[in-house]
Design a protein around this motif. Structure first.
Motif, mmCIF file in Angstrom:
data_model
loop_
_atom_site.group_PDB
_atom_site.id
_atom_site.type_symbol
_atom_site.label_atom_id
_atom_site.label_comp_id
_atom_site.label_asym_id
_atom_site.label_seq_id
_atom_site.Cartn_x
_atom_site.Cartn_y
_atom_site.Cartn_z
ATOM 1 N N LEU A 4 56.274 72.197 80.464
ATOM 2 C CA LEU A 4 57.484 71.752 79.773
ATOM 3 C C LEU A 4 58.433 72.912 79.522
ATOM 4 C CD1 LEU A 4 59.070 69.510 78.353
ATOM 5 C CD2 LEU A 4 57.769 70.005 76.261
ATOM 6 N N SER A 5 57.874 74.063 79.088
ATOM 7 C CA SER A 5 58.687 75.247 78.844
ATOM 8 C C SER A 5 59.325 75.729 80.132
ATOM 9 C CB SER A 5 57.824 76.358 78.235
ATOM 10 O OG SER A 5 57.301 75.961 76.999
ATOM 11 N N GLN A 6 58.544 75.737 81.213
ATOM 12 C CA GLN A 6 59.083 76.186 82.490
ATOM 13 C C GLN A 6 60.226 75.288 82.946
ATOM 14 O OE1 GLN A 6 55.431 76.075 84.750
ATOM 15 N NE2 GLN A 6 55.189 78.309 84.628
ATOM 16 N N ALA A 7 60.049 74.003 82.791
ATOM 17 C CA ALA A 7 61.095 73.068 83.202
ATOM 18 C C ALA A 7 62.355 73.273 82.374
ATOM 19 C CB ALA A 7 60.596 71.633 83.050
ATOM 20 N N SER A 215 69.819 93.824 68.907
ATOM 21 C CA SER A 215 69.632 94.468 70.201
ATOM 22 C C SER A 215 70.547 93.826 71.236
ATOM 23 C CB SER A 215 68.182 94.334 70.653
ATOM 24 O OG SER A 215 67.880 92.976 70.903
ATOM 25 N N PRO A 216 70.797 94.508 72.369
ATOM 26 C CA PRO A 216 71.649 93.917 73.405
ATOM 27 C C PRO A 216 71.185 92.534 73.845
ATOM 28 C CG PRO A 216 71.298 96.240 73.860
ATOM 29 C CD PRO A 216 70.414 95.894 72.694
ATOM 30 N N GLY A 217 69.870 92.311 73.912
ATOM 31 C CA GLY A 217 69.367 91.002 74.300
ATOM 32 C C GLY A 217 69.710 89.930 73.289
ATOM 33 N N SER A 218 69.600 90.292 72.003
ATOM 34 C CA SER A 218 69.929 89.331 70.956
ATOM 35 C C SER A 218 71.412 88.994 70.961
ATOM 36 C CB SER A 218 69.540 89.899 69.585
ATOM 37 O OG SER A 218 68.160 90.167 69.515
ATOM 38 N N MET A 219 72.249 89.977 71.264
ATOM 39 C CA MET A 219 73.685 89.776 71.170
ATOM 40 C C MET A 219 74.253 88.948 72.322
ATOM 41 S SD MET A 219 74.877 93.467 69.604
ATOM 42 C CE MET A 219 76.545 92.914 69.256
ATOM 43 N N LEU A 220 73.416 88.527 73.250
ATOM 44 C CA LEU A 220 73.876 87.593 74.281
ATOM 45 C C LEU A 220 74.447 86.331 73.653
ATOM 46 C CD1 LEU A 220 71.106 87.763 77.027
ATOM 47 C CD2 LEU A 220 73.512 88.356 77.309
ATOM 48 N N VAL A 221 73.943 85.976 72.477
ATOM 49 C CA VAL A 221 74.404 84.762 71.825
ATOM 50 C C VAL A 221 75.865 84.874 71.416
ATOM 51 C CG1 VAL A 221 73.757 85.416 69.458
ATOM 52 C CG2 VAL A 221 73.719 82.993 70.147
ATOM 53 N N ASP A 222 76.386 86.098 71.264
ATOM 54 C CA ASP A 222 77.803 86.258 70.945
ATOM 55 C C ASP A 222 78.683 85.871 72.129
ATOM 56 O OD1 ASP A 222 77.592 87.103 68.300
ATOM 57 O OD2 ASP A 222 77.246 89.180 68.872
ATOM 58 N N PHE A 223 78.185 86.086 73.333
ATOM 59 C CA PHE A 223 78.947 85.748 74.528
ATOM 60 C C PHE A 223 78.674 84.315 74.990
ATOM 61 C CE2 PHE A 223 78.328 90.364 74.556
ATOM 62 C CZ PHE A 223 79.649 90.779 74.607
ATOM 63 N N ARG A 228 72.532 79.636 70.503
ATOM 64 C CA ARG A 228 72.057 79.500 69.121
ATOM 65 C C ARG A 228 71.356 78.166 68.896
ATOM 66 N NH1 ARG A 228 75.195 76.946 65.098
ATOM 67 N NH2 ARG A 228 74.615 78.605 63.646
ATOM 68 N N HIS A 229 71.554 77.226 69.824
ATOM 69 C CA HIS A 229 70.919 75.911 69.692
ATOM 70 C C HIS A 229 69.589 75.821 70.440
ATOM 71 C CE1 HIS A 229 74.511 74.462 67.734
ATOM 72 N NE2 HIS A 229 75.257 74.826 68.771
ATOM 73 N N LEU A 230 69.157 76.932 71.047
ATOM 74 C CA LEU A 230 67.873 76.915 71.742
ATOM 75 C C LEU A 230 66.745 76.627 70.763
ATOM 76 C CD1 LEU A 230 68.079 80.049 74.094
ATOM 77 C CD2 LEU A 230 68.222 77.649 74.766
ATOM 78 N N LEU A 234 61.211 78.122 72.513
ATOM 79 C CA LEU A 234 61.557 78.428 73.900
ATOM 80 C C LEU A 234 61.476 79.935 74.145
ATOM 81 C CD1 LEU A 234 62.553 76.754 76.381
ATOM 82 C CD2 LEU A 234 64.856 77.556 75.807
ATOM 83 N N PRO A 235 60.853 80.376 75.232
ATOM 84 C CA PRO A 235 60.819 81.806 75.556
ATOM 85 C C PRO A 235 62.235 82.383 75.612
ATOM 86 C CG PRO A 235 59.319 80.602 76.979
ATOM 87 C CD PRO A 235 60.091 79.566 76.210
ATOM 88 N N GLY A 236 62.415 83.519 74.979
ATOM 89 C CA GLY A 236 63.740 84.144 74.937
ATOM 90 C C GLY A 236 64.524 83.800 73.691
ATOM 91 N N ALA A 237 64.000 82.869 72.881
ATOM 92 C CA ALA A 237 64.709 82.468 71.663
ATOM 93 C C ALA A 237 64.188 83.196 70.428
ATOM 94 C CB ALA A 237 64.597 80.957 71.462
ATOM 95 N N GLY A 238 63.402 84.241 70.633
ATOM 96 C CA GLY A 238 62.861 84.993 69.505
ATOM 97 C C GLY A 238 63.928 85.628 68.637
ATOM 98 N N PHE A 239 65.124 85.839 69.213
ATOM 99 C CA PHE A 239 66.208 86.454 68.449
ATOM 100 C C PHE A 239 66.587 85.576 67.248
ATOM 101 C CE2 PHE A 239 68.455 83.608 71.295
ATOM 102 C CZ PHE A 239 69.489 83.109 70.520
ATOM 103 N N LYS A 240 66.403 84.260 67.372
ATOM 104 C CA LYS A 240 66.745 83.368 66.268
ATOM 105 C C LYS A 240 65.814 83.595 65.075
ATOM 106 C CE LYS A 240 67.924 79.154 66.823
ATOM 107 N NZ LYS A 240 67.898 77.715 67.154
ATOM 108 N N LYS A 241 64.524 83.768 65.371
ATOM 109 C CA LYS A 241 63.560 84.003 64.295
ATOM 110 C C LYS A 241 63.850 85.337 63.604
ATOM 111 C CE LYS A 241 58.581 84.189 63.351
ATOM 112 N NZ LYS A 241 57.225 84.093 63.931
#
Length: 521
Positions: A4-7, A215-223, A228-230, A234-241
């Motif tokens: 499910l995560s992969q999909a 971090s630069p990875g977290s700041m992707l959400v600014d662009f 932010r709705h992930l 979901l893998p890669g959504a750790g920045f929200k936590k």
């Protein structure tokens, strides 16, 4: 990873690629029809991000300026951006046309996720921003108010000098306490005796965690705000936590001192402070709503968040510069000795009589601009500049570092030379005061400039008058020459360095003790 995560990841990736391609095609078609400033060639999806290093981005922006001119157009992913590398361009746009260039881009990570929405530095240019600006200007720019803070500057300077003589190997800690103590006293009438202070700990935790989570990875959400709705899983959504963790620290930083002041007002024991004045004024008018309380918390909290770190950076840069440039330090000591003598310490009224010392403070700001890249502005509407089109909504990035290193403004900018600011030759044009650059532009210019300037000048003047700052020695007795290097980040701090600090004489040590007793008893 589950199927499910992969999909979900594959679907999201495909959707984003399609959106980027369509947006890129539309952007290119639009840009072909108008004349934009020159800049590096973008690639699909990434724009010019792949050309930017994770550290010291101001230097790359400066290189772009030397290649394409002082006004550079680029794409940060899908976000159009203009980098201003010259003072002239910054003044033309952000000072002379400040009504159009006072906005902020959407700061999804800091504002929407981390909770820094009630501080003026991150607010959009609107009525709420104007209310906060008015409050802070009244408190920090009125002449009578600035004069009233002089006892505070004196007290904390004498505490600093006494502390550094007692524990000279803790320079940075003493500087940080000095910067924090003044802001917390002004904002909440809270006296700071050490860095173990509860409010200092809360504020440093909030600001430190903000930097670590940004971090630069977290700041992707600014662009890509859609991120932010992930879902949190979901893998890669750790920045929200991580951002939610920061949000709790920010809330405690803003709430705790506010409630402390509010309780003292109820108890009838409150002393004058920025927060107490705002609470009492709103209460008298019957306007102390929950919304108003949020605004007061934010206005007070930004004073610490914006002022303490930059003051620490400037003062630690001063000590580093003096270790490396003993000739400049000796000249400043000689000037103080000749003008003031050795029977008293410098005071504010002496400033006009100490031109070399004033030049030295300016050169410290210029040599290591404390904020290399200002928080980006945005253009509210389409504009034209030098026959170039400036599209509405474009992100405008002032490269303050490039301006302080501009060879057309400062000869040999890589060298530390306070003499450049002296009017010692009639008719010679003195370079621009770095304060005209380092504190920002237009309506977004730092409203605490005069408070910070007084705080920094007074400590520097008294340090020069009372301390010898020299190179430390290693175990073999050899001098340790620190590197003139600085940490990459929003605020440019010197990398850790060693030095040796001692009183110039028993007489100066006695003067410090005398003044400390006057202002702390």
């Amino acid at each position: 990873m589950t199927s499910l995560s992969q999909a979900a990841c594959l679907f999201l990736t495909a959707a984003l690629i399609l959106i980027f391609r369509r947006a890129k095609q539309h952007s290119l078609e639009s840009e072909e029809a108008i004349r934009l400033p020159p800049g590096p060639k973008p690639i699909p999806i990434l724009g010019n991000v792949h050309q930017l290093p994770q550290e010291y981005q101001q230097r790359t922006f400066g290189e772009w300026g030397r290649t394409y001119g002082d006004v550079v157009y680029a794409h940060l992913f899908r976000t159009p951006a203009i980098v201003l590398n010259s003072l002239r361009a910054a003044r033309d746009l952000m000072d002379k046309r400040s009504c159009n260039y006072s906005g902020r881009p959407r700061l999804t990570l800091l504002v929407e996720l981390m909770g820094w929405d009630s501080v003026i530095t991150h607010m959009p240019y609107d009525s709420r921003w104007r209310k906060h600006r008015k409050w802070i200007q009244e408190a920090l720019q009125c002449k009578d108010a600035l004069l009233s803070y002089r006892p505070l500057h004196r007290r904390e300077t004498y505490i600093f000098l006494s502390s550094i003589l007692d524990k000279p190997d803790m320079l940075l800690s003493h500087i940080r306490r000095y910067a924090a103590a003044q802001v917390l006293d002004f904002a909440y009438n809270h006296k700071v005796t050490s860095l173990d202070d509860k409010l200092v700990q809360l504020a440093e935790r909030a600001t430190t965690e903000t930097v670590l989570a940004g971090s630069p990875g977290s700041m992707l959400v600014d662009f890509f705000p859609i991120l932010r709705h992930l879902p949190d899983w979901l893998p890669g959504a750790g920045f929200k936590k991580r951002a939610m963790g920061v949000r709790e620290h920010v809330r405690r930083m803003l709430d705790t001192p506010y409630e402390m002041v509010k309780s003292s007002i109820v108890a009838g024991t409150a002393a004058t402070s920025f927060t107490a004045s705002r609470i009492e004024e709103a209460s008298r008018a019957g306007l102390l709503t929950e919304e108003e309380e949020v605004d007061i918390k934010g206005a007070a909290g930004v004073l610490y968040a914006a002022g303490t770190d930059t003051t620490t950076a400037v003062l630690s840069t001063f000590f580093l510069a003096m270790v490396l440039h003993q000739d400049a330090y000796k000249k400043a000591q000689q000037e103080i000795d000749s003008v003031i003598g050795q029977d008293r310490l410098p005071d504010f009224n002496d400033r006009a009589s100490l031109p070399y010392l004033d030049s030295l403070v300016k050169e410290v700001l210029r040599w290591n601009c404390p904020v290399p890249l200002s928080i980006p502005h945005t253009a509210a509407v389409d504009d034209e500049y030098r026959d170039y089109h400036i599209p509405a909504g474009v992100m405008v990035i002032p490269n303050l570092w490039a301006m302080t290193q501009d060879t057309t403004l400062y000869c040999d900018p890589e060298h530390f030379r306070p003499e450049r600011f002296l009017q010692d030759i009639p008719g010679r044009e003195v370079p621009i005061d770095p304060k005209e650059i380092c504190f920002g532009f237009g309506r977004r210019k730092c409203p605490g400039l005069q408070f910070a300037d007084a705080s920094i000048w007074f400590l520097v003047a008294n340090a020069v008058a009372t301390l010898d700052i020299v190179k430390a020695h290693d175990a073999s007795g050899r001098e340790i020459t620190p590197a003139a290097s600085f940490i990459s980040g929003f605020v440019s701090h010197p990398k850790p360095y060693e030095c040796h600090i001692r009183a110039r004489s028993e007489k100066t040590a006695a003067l410090i003790s005398e003044m400390l007793m006057v202002y702390t008893t």
